[in-house]
Design a protein around this motif. Structure first.
Motif, PDB file in Angstrom:
ATOM      1  N   LYS A  65       0.835  -1.213   0.000  1.00  0.00           N
ATOM      2  CA  LYS A  65       0.000   0.000   0.000  1.00  0.00           C
ATOM      3  C   LYS A  65       0.863   1.253   0.000  1.00  0.00           C
ATOM      4  CE  LYS A  65      -3.941  -2.090   2.432  1.00  0.00           C
ATOM      5  NZ  LYS A  65      -4.772  -2.067   3.668  1.00  0.00           N
ATOM      6  N   ASP A  66       1.912   1.232   0.791  1.00  0.00           N
ATOM      7  CA  ASP A  66       2.796   2.391   0.880  1.00  0.00           C
ATOM      8  C   ASP A  66       3.556   2.627  -0.413  1.00  0.00           C
ATOM      9  OD1 ASP A  66       1.950   2.587   3.472  1.00  0.00           O
ATOM     10  OD2 ASP A  66       3.803   1.794   4.371  1.00  0.00           O
ATOM     11  N   ALA A  67       3.785   1.549  -1.171  1.00  0.00           N
ATOM     12  CA  ALA A  67       4.603   1.656  -2.379  1.00  0.00           C
ATOM     13  C   ALA A  67       4.033   2.662  -3.376  1.00  0.00           C
ATOM     14  CB  ALA A  67       4.743   0.280  -3.030  1.00  0.00           C
ATOM     15  N   LYS A  68       2.706   2.829  -3.404  1.00  0.00           N
ATOM     16  CA  LYS A  68       2.093   3.783  -4.342  1.00  0.00           C
ATOM     17  C   LYS A  68       2.610   5.194  -4.108  1.00  0.00           C
ATOM     18  CE  LYS A  68      -2.276   1.432  -5.283  1.00  0.00           C
ATOM     19  NZ  LYS A  68      -3.762   1.566  -5.275  1.00  0.00           N
ATOM     20  N   ARG A  69       2.765   5.563  -2.841  1.00  0.00           N
ATOM     21  CA  ARG A  69       3.235   6.903  -2.515  1.00  0.00           C
ATOM     22  C   ARG A  69       4.693   7.093  -2.902  1.00  0.00           C
ATOM     23  NH1 ARG A  69       0.606  11.338  -1.179  1.00  0.00           N
ATOM     24  NH2 ARG A  69       2.185  11.835   0.388  1.00  0.00           N
ATOM     25  N   PHE A  70       5.389   5.977  -3.130  1.00  0.00           N
ATOM     26  CA  PHE A  70       6.786   6.044  -3.525  1.00  0.00           C
ATOM     27  C   PHE A  70       6.953   5.821  -5.034  1.00  0.00           C
ATOM     28  CE2 PHE A  70       7.018   5.437   0.981  1.00  0.00           C
ATOM     29  CZ  PHE A  70       8.156   6.122   1.379  1.00  0.00           C
ATOM     30  N   GLY A  71       5.830   5.911  -5.769  1.00  0.00           N
ATOM     31  CA  GLY A  71       5.900   5.899  -7.222  1.00  0.00           C
ATOM     32  C   GLY A  71       5.690   4.563  -7.888  1.00  0.00           C
ATOM     33  N   TRP A  72       5.405   3.526  -7.109  1.00  0.00           N
ATOM     34  CA  TRP A  72       5.224   2.203  -7.699  1.00  0.00           C
ATOM     35  C   TRP A  72       3.768   1.987  -8.093  1.00  0.00           C
ATOM     36  CZ3 TRP A  72       9.224  -0.887  -8.933  1.00  0.00           C
ATOM     37  CH2 TRP A  72      10.466  -0.584  -8.364  1.00  0.00           C
ATOM     38  N   LYS A 378       9.610   7.276   6.575  1.00  0.00           N
ATOM     39  CA  LYS A 378       8.842   6.463   5.630  1.00  0.00           C
ATOM     40  C   LYS A 378       7.351   6.650   5.847  1.00  0.00           C
ATOM     41  CE  LYS A 378       7.953   1.710   4.182  1.00  0.00           C
ATOM     42  NZ  LYS A 378       8.178   0.276   4.467  1.00  0.00           N
ATOM     43  N   ASN A 379       6.913   6.710   7.112  1.00  0.00           N
ATOM     44  CA  ASN A 379       5.489   6.892   7.403  1.00  0.00           C
ATOM     45  C   ASN A 379       4.986   8.248   6.938  1.00  0.00           C
ATOM     46  OD1 ASN A 379       5.506   4.388   8.557  1.00  0.00           O
ATOM     47  ND2 ASN A 379       5.168   5.068  10.665  1.00  0.00           N
ATOM     48  N   ARG A 384       1.087   7.685   6.584  1.00  0.00           N
ATOM     49  CA  ARG A 384       0.669   6.951   7.768  1.00  0.00           C
ATOM     50  C   ARG A 384       0.835   7.820   9.016  1.00  0.00           C
ATOM     51  NH1 ARG A 384      -0.622   1.876   7.303  1.00  0.00           N
ATOM     52  NH2 ARG A 384      -0.119   0.800   5.356  1.00  0.00           N
ATOM     53  N   ASP A 385      -0.154   7.760   9.903  1.00  0.00           N
ATOM     54  CA  ASP A 385      -0.119   8.577  11.109  1.00  0.00           C
ATOM     55  C   ASP A 385       0.615   7.905  12.269  1.00  0.00           C
ATOM     56  OD1 ASP A 385      -1.535  10.633   9.908  1.00  0.00           O
ATOM     57  OD2 ASP A 385      -3.485   9.761  10.447  1.00  0.00           O
ATOM     58  N   GLU A 386       1.097   6.709  12.080  1.00  0.00           N
ATOM     59  CA  GLU A 386       1.752   5.988  13.165  1.00  0.00           C
ATOM     60  C   GLU A 386       3.024   6.704  13.610  1.00  0.00           C
ATOM     61  OE1 GLU A 386       2.455   1.839  12.467  1.00  0.00           O
ATOM     62  OE2 GLU A 386       0.600   1.637  11.329  1.00  0.00           O
ATOM     63  N   ARG A 387       3.141   6.870  14.917  1.00  0.00           N
ATOM     64  CA  ARG A 387       4.296   7.541  15.487  1.00  0.00           C
ATOM     65  C   ARG A 387       5.143   6.550  16.286  1.00  0.00           C
ATOM     66  NH1 ARG A 387       3.969  13.022  15.307  1.00  0.00           N
ATOM     67  NH2 ARG A 387       5.518  13.224  16.984  1.00  0.00           N
ATOM     68  N   ALA A 388       6.437   6.703  16.179  1.00  0.00           N
ATOM     69  CA  ALA A 388       7.369   5.910  16.970  1.00  0.00           C
ATOM     70  C   ALA A 388       7.597   6.614  18.308  1.00  0.00           C
ATOM     71  CB  ALA A 388       8.687   5.738  16.233  1.00  0.00           C
ATOM     72  N   LEU A 389       7.945   5.839  19.320  1.00  0.00           N
ATOM     73  CA  LEU A 389       8.234   6.398  20.639  1.00  0.00           C
ATOM     74  C   LEU A 389       9.465   5.706  21.196  1.00  0.00           C
ATOM     75  CD1 LEU A 389       7.499   8.145  23.108  1.00  0.00           C
ATOM     76  CD2 LEU A 389       6.009   6.270  23.878  1.00  0.00           C
ATOM     77  N   ALA A 436      25.101  11.954  15.687  1.00  0.00           N
ATOM     78  CA  ALA A 436      23.946  11.270  15.104  1.00  0.00           C
ATOM     79  C   ALA A 436      24.257  10.751  13.708  1.00  0.00           C
ATOM     80  CB  ALA A 436      22.751  12.223  15.047  1.00  0.00           C
ATOM     81  N   LEU A 437      23.692   9.606  13.358  1.00  0.00           N
ATOM     82  CA  LEU A 437      23.788   9.044  12.010  1.00  0.00           C
ATOM     83  C   LEU A 437      22.510   9.425  11.278  1.00  0.00           C
ATOM     84  CD1 LEU A 437      25.244   7.255   9.958  1.00  0.00           C
ATOM     85  CD2 LEU A 437      24.145   5.283  11.002  1.00  0.00           C
ATOM     86  N   HIS A 438      22.629  10.358  10.343  1.00  0.00           N
ATOM     87  CA  HIS A 438      21.451  10.971   9.723  1.00  0.00           C
ATOM     88  C   HIS A 438      21.397  10.643   8.230  1.00  0.00           C
ATOM     89  CE1 HIS A 438      18.285  13.976   9.268  1.00  0.00           C
ATOM     90  NE2 HIS A 438      18.931  14.428   8.206  1.00  0.00           N
ATOM     91  N   PRO A 439      20.188  10.449   7.676  1.00  0.00           N
ATOM     92  CA  PRO A 439      18.887  10.352   8.344  1.00  0.00           C
ATOM     93  C   PRO A 439      18.547   8.895   8.681  1.00  0.00           C
ATOM     94  CG  PRO A 439      18.544  10.552   5.990  1.00  0.00           C
ATOM     95  CD  PRO A 439      20.033  10.520   6.213  1.00  0.00           C
TER      96      PRO A 439
END
Length: 449
Positions: A65-72, A378-379, A384-389, A436-439
């Motif tokens: 599903k996410d792949a569409k937003r990345f052009g696939w 990526k989210n 996607r509204d999912e947040r990491a904590l 920090a190792l970015h991003p």
């Protein structure tokens, strides 16, 4: 000196038993291991390895599903074949089983494909009726899934049977709220099933940090998983069409296609004959052992889940190694059970090491807590509204890190390195001093505020 058939006889060829057998044989001992099912044990055959492969397979549902937003150019509906995944996973299990077997054989360990029961401090009876003797006996038989006592419980399945399902049920009820329940809830949900979890208390994943498990609960409910708390099984009724109606306290009955019990695991000591050798068993059915894995019978030892200390594969492996090195390698070794990392391969996964915030406040009094609450890159692009904590718990006076807890994509892969830092006694200042190792998502660990 008595003449024994073996220097070491191991009951159970799981993670702990296999490691102990191999290492003891490498130290020169005459070793036999009895396994009534398959070499590899729960983790390899019907536990963490095949389950993790199912987790990988289930992640493609969101990734596509996410792949569409990345052009696939991905179709709205992608076909999924459960039999293909199931059979490929089981083929990998067969491969690992073969590798474990070959490792034992190459080290001179005799594999006995039969059940073995203890008949005395130095004697055993095999499934074919043969009697054997051993100077030392190691019990490494693991544990089995607990099944609630209620009418109709025979209509449910456990994690042992999940990998043999003919298809994915449309509606599934999972009893329990621990790591097994939440992992399979995420797997089945991604495969298209409607998942309902019921738990007899108000909490999920007790023992993990409150903020982290609350975040998992919020995300799971947002995805469409249903939770019923303060619910105790009353019974399961099977209908002519194969559907199951589950009645429970505090809630209306629910009709589903499958009931999965994920309500903990019980040590496999029943029927092993341990009482014949004076081996003490606790009220959980676990073998009581000391720091050297020795039972109350001097010649009988136990490692892994059958001791009910920490039910994790790496713990069983370390205990097996320590036992073999201590008693057959002349290298006395004991296991340090402090700061053991653990992970839940839920959707999204969570991981932790050390003290939770609650535990730290109770033990240390003064603590400092640092967090990072963010949307992974990526989210963001995927919408996607999912947040990491991420959460770091430090001693309030010394700044020493006593716990790190995380939920978000790939956090189990980061936790191993974080666990080294906690085990080493590093401070928050040590993390702050690291560039920090970015991003990356991992960089948030050195940017916590």
């Amino acid at each position: 000196m008595p003449d024994y058939d073996y220097d070491l006889f191991v009951i159970g060829a799981g993670s702990g038993g296999t490691r102990a057998s191999r290492v003891a044989a490498a130290h020169g001992a005459r070793v036999a291991v009895a396994e009534e099912y398959r070499v590899g044990g729960t983790c390899v055959i019907r536990g963490c390895v095949p389950k993790k492969l199912l987790v990988y397979g289930s992640h493609f549902a969101e990734d596509l599903k996410d792949a569409k937003r990345f052009g696939w150019d991905v179709p709205d509906r992608c076909a999924f074949s459960w039999p293909t995944l199931r059979d490929n996973v089981m083929a990998e299990v067969d491969r690992i089983n073969g590798a474990y077997t070959a490792t034992l054989e190459n080290n001179g360990v005799e594999i006995i494909n039969a059940r073995a029961v203890v008949t005395g401090p130095n004697s055993l009876r095999l499934g074919d009726g043969r009697e054997v003797t051993a100077k030392t006996i190691l019990v490494a038989v693991g544990a089995h899934p607990a099944i609630p006592e209620c009418p109709g419980h025979e209509h449910g399945i456990t994690s042992n049977e999940v990998f043999d399902l003919p298809d994915i049920p449309k509606r599934i009820l999972i009893a329990g709220a621990g790591y097994i329940a939440n992992e399979f809830a995420g797997i089945f949900h991604q495969f298209g099933a409607h998942v309902t979890l019921i738990n007899r208390s108000k909490e999920i994943l007790r023992g993990y940090d409150l903020a982290i498990r609350d975040r998992l609960l919020q995300i799971s409910m947002m995805k469409g998983l249903e939770f019923r708390f303060d619910a105790t099984f009353r019974g399961i009724e099977k209908h002519d069409d194969g559907c199951l109606t589950v009645s429970m306290s505090g809630h209306e009955p629910i009709t589903v296609d499958l009931v999965l019990f994920a309500t903990g695991r019980v040590p496999n000591t029943h029927g092993l004959g341990l009482e014949s050798a004076g081996v003490a068993i606790n009220d959980r059915g676990a073998i009581c052992v000391d720091a050297d894995n020795r039972s109350t019978c001097p010649s009988i030892f136990a490692v892994g889940d059958v001791t009910d200390r920490i039910q994790l594969t790496p713990i069983a492996i370390r205990e097996g190694q320590a036992f073999a090195d201590t008693f057959f390698g002349g290298k006395p070794t004991r296991i340090d059970y402090d700061c053991v990392p653990s992970a839940v391969f839920s959707h999204p996964p969570m991981a932790g090491v050390g003290l939770t915030e609650t535990q730290a406040r109770q033990k240390l009094g003064t603590v400092r807590v640092y967090t990072a609450d963010f949307r992974p890159m990526k989210n963001v692009l995927a919408g996607r509204d999912e947040r990491a904590l991420y959460k770091m718990v430090c001693h309030g006076e010394t700044d020493r890190i006593v716990g790190i807890h995380m939920i978000g994509p790939d956090v189990p892969e980061m936790m191993q390195v974080a666990a080294v830092a906690v085990k080493a006694g590093l401070t928050k200042a040590d993390f702050d001093a690291t560039v920090a190792l970015h991003p990356t998502m991992a960089e948030e660990l050195v940017l916590l505020r």
